[in-house]
Design a protein around this motif. Structure first.
Motif, mmCIF file in Angstrom:
data_model
loop_
_atom_site.group_PDB
_atom_site.id
_atom_site.type_symbol
_atom_site.label_atom_id
_atom_site.label_comp_id
_atom_site.label_asym_id
_atom_site.label_seq_id
_atom_site.Cartn_x
_atom_site.Cartn_y
_atom_site.Cartn_z
ATOM 1 N N ALA A 14 -25.623 -4.070 -2.044
ATOM 2 C CA ALA A 14 -24.542 -3.783 -1.093
ATOM 3 C C ALA A 14 -24.393 -4.891 -0.053
ATOM 4 O O ALA A 14 -23.498 -4.822 0.798
ATOM 5 C CB ALA A 14 -24.816 -2.450 -0.393
ATOM 6 N N ASN A 15 -25.255 -5.897 -0.117
ATOM 7 C CA ASN A 15 -25.237 -6.921 0.925
ATOM 8 C C ASN A 15 -25.608 -8.282 0.340
ATOM 9 O O ASN A 15 -26.510 -8.956 0.835
ATOM 10 C CB ASN A 15 -26.205 -6.540 2.042
ATOM 11 N N THR A 16 -24.918 -8.682 -0.740
ATOM 12 C CA THR A 16 -25.194 -9.986 -1.337
ATOM 13 C C THR A 16 -24.576 -11.083 -0.477
ATOM 14 O O THR A 16 -23.879 -10.820 0.496
ATOM 15 C CB THR A 16 -24.649 -10.061 -2.769
ATOM 16 N N GLY A 17 -24.811 -12.333 -0.874
ATOM 17 C CA GLY A 17 -24.341 -13.468 -0.092
ATOM 18 C C GLY A 17 -25.514 -14.125 0.618
ATOM 19 O O GLY A 17 -26.680 -13.882 0.291
ATOM 20 N N VAL A 18 -25.230 -14.948 1.599
ATOM 21 C CA VAL A 18 -26.284 -15.643 2.353
ATOM 22 C C VAL A 18 -26.869 -14.709 3.395
ATOM 23 O O VAL A 18 -26.144 -14.130 4.209
ATOM 24 C CB VAL A 18 -25.723 -16.916 3.029
ATOM 25 N N GLN A 19 -28.175 -14.537 3.339
ATOM 26 C CA GLN A 19 -28.833 -13.672 4.320
ATOM 27 C C GLN A 19 -30.298 -14.074 4.496
ATOM 28 O O GLN A 19 -30.880 -14.772 3.662
ATOM 29 C CB GLN A 19 -28.752 -12.213 3.892
ATOM 30 N N ASP A 20 -30.866 -13.616 5.606
ATOM 31 C CA ASP A 20 -32.294 -13.793 5.878
ATOM 32 C C ASP A 20 -33.043 -12.763 5.037
ATOM 33 O O ASP A 20 -32.842 -11.557 5.194
ATOM 34 C CB ASP A 20 -32.560 -13.590 7.372
ATOM 35 N N ILE A 21 -33.915 -13.235 4.143
ATOM 36 C CA ILE A 21 -34.587 -12.343 3.215
ATOM 37 C C ILE A 21 -35.754 -11.603 3.851
ATOM 38 O O ILE A 21 -36.206 -10.561 3.340
ATOM 39 C CB ILE A 21 -35.063 -13.136 1.971
ATOM 40 N N LEU A 324 -31.470 -17.283 2.181
ATOM 41 C CA LEU A 324 -31.186 -17.559 0.789
ATOM 42 C C LEU A 324 -29.798 -17.021 0.429
ATOM 43 O O LEU A 324 -29.301 -16.086 1.066
ATOM 44 C CB LEU A 324 -32.226 -16.904 -0.118
ATOM 45 N N LYS A 325 -29.213 -17.618 -0.599
ATOM 46 C CA LYS A 325 -27.956 -17.092 -1.136
ATOM 47 C C LYS A 325 -28.311 -16.143 -2.282
ATOM 48 O O LYS A 325 -28.987 -16.527 -3.236
ATOM 49 C CB LYS A 325 -27.066 -18.220 -1.651
ATOM 50 N N ILE A 326 -27.826 -14.910 -2.206
ATOM 51 C CA ILE A 326 -28.154 -13.879 -3.191
ATOM 52 C C ILE A 326 -26.882 -13.501 -3.945
ATOM 53 O O ILE A 326 -25.865 -13.140 -3.360
ATOM 54 C CB ILE A 326 -28.745 -12.642 -2.497
ATOM 55 N N THR A 327 -26.960 -13.605 -5.278
ATOM 56 C CA THR A 327 -25.836 -13.197 -6.118
ATOM 57 C C THR A 327 -26.360 -12.312 -7.251
ATOM 58 O O THR A 327 -27.517 -12.417 -7.654
ATOM 59 C CB THR A 327 -25.118 -14.403 -6.738
ATOM 60 N N GLU A 328 -25.511 -11.433 -7.746
ATOM 61 C CA GLU A 328 -25.930 -10.570 -8.844
ATOM 62 C C GLU A 328 -25.891 -11.323 -10.163
ATOM 63 O O GLU A 328 -25.023 -12.166 -10.391
ATOM 64 C CB GLU A 328 -25.019 -9.326 -8.927
#
Length: 330
Positions: A14-21, A324-328
């Motif tokens: 529900a919150n992909t994209g660039v984020q602090d992991i 990091l950039k998170i993608t499905e």
């Protein structure tokens, strides 16, 4: 653990994209420990409050407390800051509420068969007594602090390493296809275990620890009398160029080499060693590879232009987060 992993995957989806992991790995690890201890998810109101207070508490801690190096009686001041004392009081109050609630459930015969119930209802084989409320609060606090902060740190840094080496993500994703909600499937996660072990080597959650000599020792010509305070550094030991092949490189295959096997026995202490070894080491080595495989099976992790800078609080964290950039995955 599996349920906490599923919840972590759902939150991340529900919150992909660039984020602090780091906040997500902390959330996931705290969820694991609360489900294990009290059979409640992190979304429980009290569990959430404890998690948030622990996060504040660890940020107030220096890497080493001066009091650890000064011999003296127990009443001697420990030089903790006002913020540290305040968050500690809040944490004890919240955990006391959970503990008293569970004691009532045990007496009423309605308590779930989880770790907290087992700890609280098991009598000492010598005295026949069980933990008092305050003793139990101490046990829960230790389980929570050791069981979620270290795991969260290790998982976050391992995901960062995987973002640096995307070919390993694909290998882990293939292996993760065999994971099912049963303990037996975890034994099949050999690659995930080696990757997580390598993350612990390069970014040990506890980069320094203090131990006391039980007898006189001599190290590189310097004498340490009995009772001396010694600072051990897993961070430096794990990267020692005279011990490890390619010490600063990320190489999960090293654990199958002769050098890797030898160093694992004599130069690898992410959980300390000997009588003071972390009692949760086995737990962590199931939790870490499992969560790692579940996340990599669903998502790809890529580097951003923000390079994390390691800093030591109670555990090894990044100064401004691990972005990091998170993608499905397709």
């Amino acid at each position: 653990m599996y349920a906490a992993g599923e919840a972590a995957v759902a939150r991340m989806a529900a919150n992909t994209g660039v984020q602090d992991i780091e906040p997500e790995t902390s959330h996931a690890a705290a969820d694991v420990i609360f489900r294990t201890l009290f059979s409640i998810p992190i979304e429980d109101e009290t569990a959430t409050a404890v998690f948030e207070k622990f996060r504040d508490h660890q940020r107030t801690q220096p890497i080493l407390n001066l009091r650890a190096f000064i011999p003296g009686p127990r009443w001697m001041p420990r030089f903790f800051s006002r913020a540290t004392k305040s968050t500690a009081r809040d944490i004890r109050r919240l955990i006391t509420d959970l503990t008293e609630r569970r004691m009532f459930e045990i007496d009423a015969g309605t308590a779930p068969d989880d770790l907290a119930t087992k700890i609280m209802s098991t009598a000492d084989p010598v005295t026949g007594q069980t933990f008092s409320t305050q003793e139990m609060v101490d046990q829960v606090a230790i389980f929570f602090l050791a069981g979620h902060e270290t795991s969260a740190s290790a998982l976050a840094w391992t995901l960062y390493l995987l973002a640096m080496h995307p070919e390993w993500q694909d290998r882990l994703a293939v292996e993760a296809a065999a994971v099912t909600p049963d303990f037996a499937s975890v034994s099949k996660l050999r690659l995930s275990r080696d990757v997580f072990r390598e993350g612990l080597r390069l970014y040990p959650p506890v980069p320094m620890m203090v131990r006391e000599t039980k007898c006189r020792e001599e190290m590189r010509g310097r004498a340490a009398p009995k009772g001396a305070q010694i600072v051990l550094s897993p961070w430096h030991l794990h990267r020692h160029e005279r011990l490890w092949d390619n010490p600063d490189g990320f190489d999960p295959t090293r654990w199958g080499t002769e050098n890797g096997k030898q160093c694992q026995r004599v130069a690898y202490i992410p959980f300390s060693a000997g009588p003071r070894v972390c009692t949760g080491a086995g737990f962590a080595m199931v939790e870490g590879p499992l969560l790692l495989s579940m996340l990599v099976a669903r998502f790809r992790f890529e580097l951003t232009d923000r390079v994390p800078v390691p800093v030591a609080h109670l555990t090894l964290r990044a100064k401004d987060g691990i972005w990091l950039k998170i993608t499905e995955r397709d």
